[in-house]
Design an enzyme around this catalytic site. Sequence first.
Site, PDB file in Angstrom:
ATOM      1  N   ASP A 278       0.852  -1.179   0.000  1.00  0.00           N
ATOM      2  CA  ASP A 278       0.000   0.000   0.000  1.00  0.00           C
ATOM      3  C   ASP A 278       0.893   1.236   0.000  1.00  0.00           C
ATOM      4  O   ASP A 278       1.836   1.338   0.792  1.00  0.00           O
ATOM      5  CB  ASP A 278      -0.889  -0.004   1.248  1.00  0.00           C
ATOM      6  CG  ASP A 278      -1.869   1.144   1.248  1.00  0.00           C
ATOM      7  OD1 ASP A 278      -2.976   0.974   0.705  1.00  0.00           O
ATOM      8  OD2 ASP A 278      -1.510   2.218   1.797  1.00  0.00           O
ATOM      9  N   ASN A 286      -3.027  13.319  -2.840  1.00  0.00           N
ATOM     10  CA  ASN A 286      -4.263  13.801  -3.479  1.00  0.00           C
ATOM     11  C   ASN A 286      -4.700  15.139  -2.904  1.00  0.00           C
ATOM     12  O   ASN A 286      -5.119  16.044  -3.643  1.00  0.00           O
ATOM     13  CB  ASN A 286      -5.381  12.770  -3.305  1.00  0.00           C
ATOM     14  CG  ASN A 286      -5.234  11.590  -4.265  1.00  0.00           C
ATOM     15  OD1 ASN A 286      -4.653  11.734  -5.337  1.00  0.00           O
ATOM     16  ND2 ASN A 286      -5.734  10.435  -3.860  1.00  0.00           N
ATOM     17  N   HIS A 291      -5.845  15.072  -7.637  1.00  0.00           N
ATOM     18  CA  HIS A 291      -5.977  13.668  -8.080  1.00  0.00           C
ATOM     19  C   HIS A 291      -5.120  13.364  -9.295  1.00  0.00           C
ATOM     20  O   HIS A 291      -4.721  12.210  -9.501  1.00  0.00           O
ATOM     21  CB  HIS A 291      -7.448  13.357  -8.377  1.00  0.00           C
ATOM     22  CG  HIS A 291      -8.295  13.301  -7.138  1.00  0.00           C
ATOM     23  ND1 HIS A 291      -8.294  12.218  -6.291  1.00  0.00           N
ATOM     24  CD2 HIS A 291      -9.162  14.201  -6.605  1.00  0.00           C
ATOM     25  CE1 HIS A 291      -9.130  12.431  -5.286  1.00  0.00           C
ATOM     26  NE2 HIS A 291      -9.682  13.653  -5.452  1.00  0.00           N
ATOM     27  N   ASP A 295      -2.798  10.153  -9.576  1.00  0.00           N
ATOM     28  CA  ASP A 295      -2.774   9.199 -10.692  1.00  0.00           C
ATOM     29  C   ASP A 295      -1.356   9.025 -11.222  1.00  0.00           C
ATOM     30  O   ASP A 295      -0.936   7.909 -11.553  1.00  0.00           O
ATOM     31  CB  ASP A 295      -3.689   9.684 -11.820  1.00  0.00           C
ATOM     32  CG  ASP A 295      -5.162   9.659 -11.433  1.00  0.00           C
ATOM     33  OD1 ASP A 295      -5.491   8.980 -10.432  1.00  0.00           O
ATOM     34  OD2 ASP A 295      -5.977  10.300 -12.133  1.00  0.00           O
ATOM     35  N   GLU A 321      -4.874   2.602  -3.733  1.00  0.00           N
ATOM     36  CA  GLU A 321      -3.417   2.683  -3.801  1.00  0.00           C
ATOM     37  C   GLU A 321      -2.760   1.357  -3.437  1.00  0.00           C
ATOM     38  O   GLU A 321      -1.557   1.303  -3.158  1.00  0.00           O
ATOM     39  CB  GLU A 321      -2.917   3.794  -2.871  1.00  0.00           C
ATOM     40  CG  GLU A 321      -3.185   3.563  -1.399  1.00  0.00           C
ATOM     41  CD  GLU A 321      -4.553   4.094  -0.942  1.00  0.00           C
ATOM     42  OE1 GLU A 321      -4.706   4.349   0.257  1.00  0.00           O
ATOM     43  OE2 GLU A 321      -5.444   4.269  -1.817  1.00  0.00           O
TER      44      GLU A 321
END
Length: 401
Positions: A278, A286, A291, A295, A321
């Site tokens: 993770d 974010n 965002h 990404d 994630e």
Amino acid sequence: MLMPSVPDANASLQQEVQAVCIKLVARRGLVAGLSAPSAAILLYFVLEEEGLLGRVPFWPWFAGLCLALFLQLLVDAWALVHKPDARMLQRWPQLNAASLVLVGVAWGSAAWWLQSPSPLFTMMLYLVLASVGALVMVVQSAFMLAVVLFELALLLPGMLHGLIGVGRMGQYIGVASFLYFCLLCLYGWVVHRQLRHGVRASVQASLLNEDLMAANVRAANALQALTREHGQLQQALQTIERMAHVDELTQLPNRRAAMAELKRLVAADQPAALVLLDVDHFKQVNDSYGHHAGDAVLRGVAERMLACLRQEDLLARFGGEEFVVILPDAEPADAAALAQRLCDTLAAQALPVEGASLVVTASFGVTPHRPGEALHGWLARADEAMYQSKHAGRNRVTLLP
């Protein structure tokens, strides 16, 4: 599409048969017309041999015959040169019959113009007329009206000669001309029926062959269209399949694909190790950079980890994630070493994101598959190992054997 009615189909067939008969008769008539003067020349030599040439108007009669034959040749040439259309189909039989009447009158008039007391010439004359009558009956048998009119014009002078002539010979000629006329008409009708039937069968076969060829072309086109549609459908199915098993953002296999591989390994009870990771503090990325930056981080993590894996290993985005690495036939220690290499690779170099350089780390949990273990137990232990790494300060690897 509206299909043609039966009457329309029959009319079209009749027109095709008529066109074929016209071409056939015109070709035969052209040959017969060109050879007809030779029979007249034969009469000339007989008259000359018998010494009768000066007593009969042979050359005027011959000129009239040649004129009638020339008109007949023009009618035949018109049919051969032009493509049959509605006008020709209607008018040519009429013109043909009219020109044949003229030819028949020209030949038949020889019984009056070339009369002589010579039995040899008389026999030769009616032999020639009989031959001409038989020839025209065969050539023109496709059009029975033309045959009847020609034979009547040809033999009527002989019949009249028998009625008004003097002597037994005249009577014989009259009776013979009448009987020969009846015989030619009867036999001509038989030939007419057979010829028309044969032409009709030939035209039907030709039309059927054209229909079959057209049907084959349509079938081939339909097959090509089906092949194209099948190819497009296959591409669409492949696209759908890919969309169902590929993560759109990272272009890695998605959770569905990872679960399918895990189920396969569990069902086969195959030795394997599972790495669950993770990305650390991903929510802050974010919140701070947006965002788009998040990404970009996920794509960068995927690219860096892919460079460290074997060909048989599977890296998938497991959700959000989280990523999962499936290592077939891997020992726990080897899996832990690979996870540590992935952890170090991520932390070693910052990722350029939205004009900034971000140091990205991840927490790893590693665990092997135990023989006979269910999938949910294996996943739960990997998840536990990953959370131990998070609780221990993140950016580390935890192995749970």
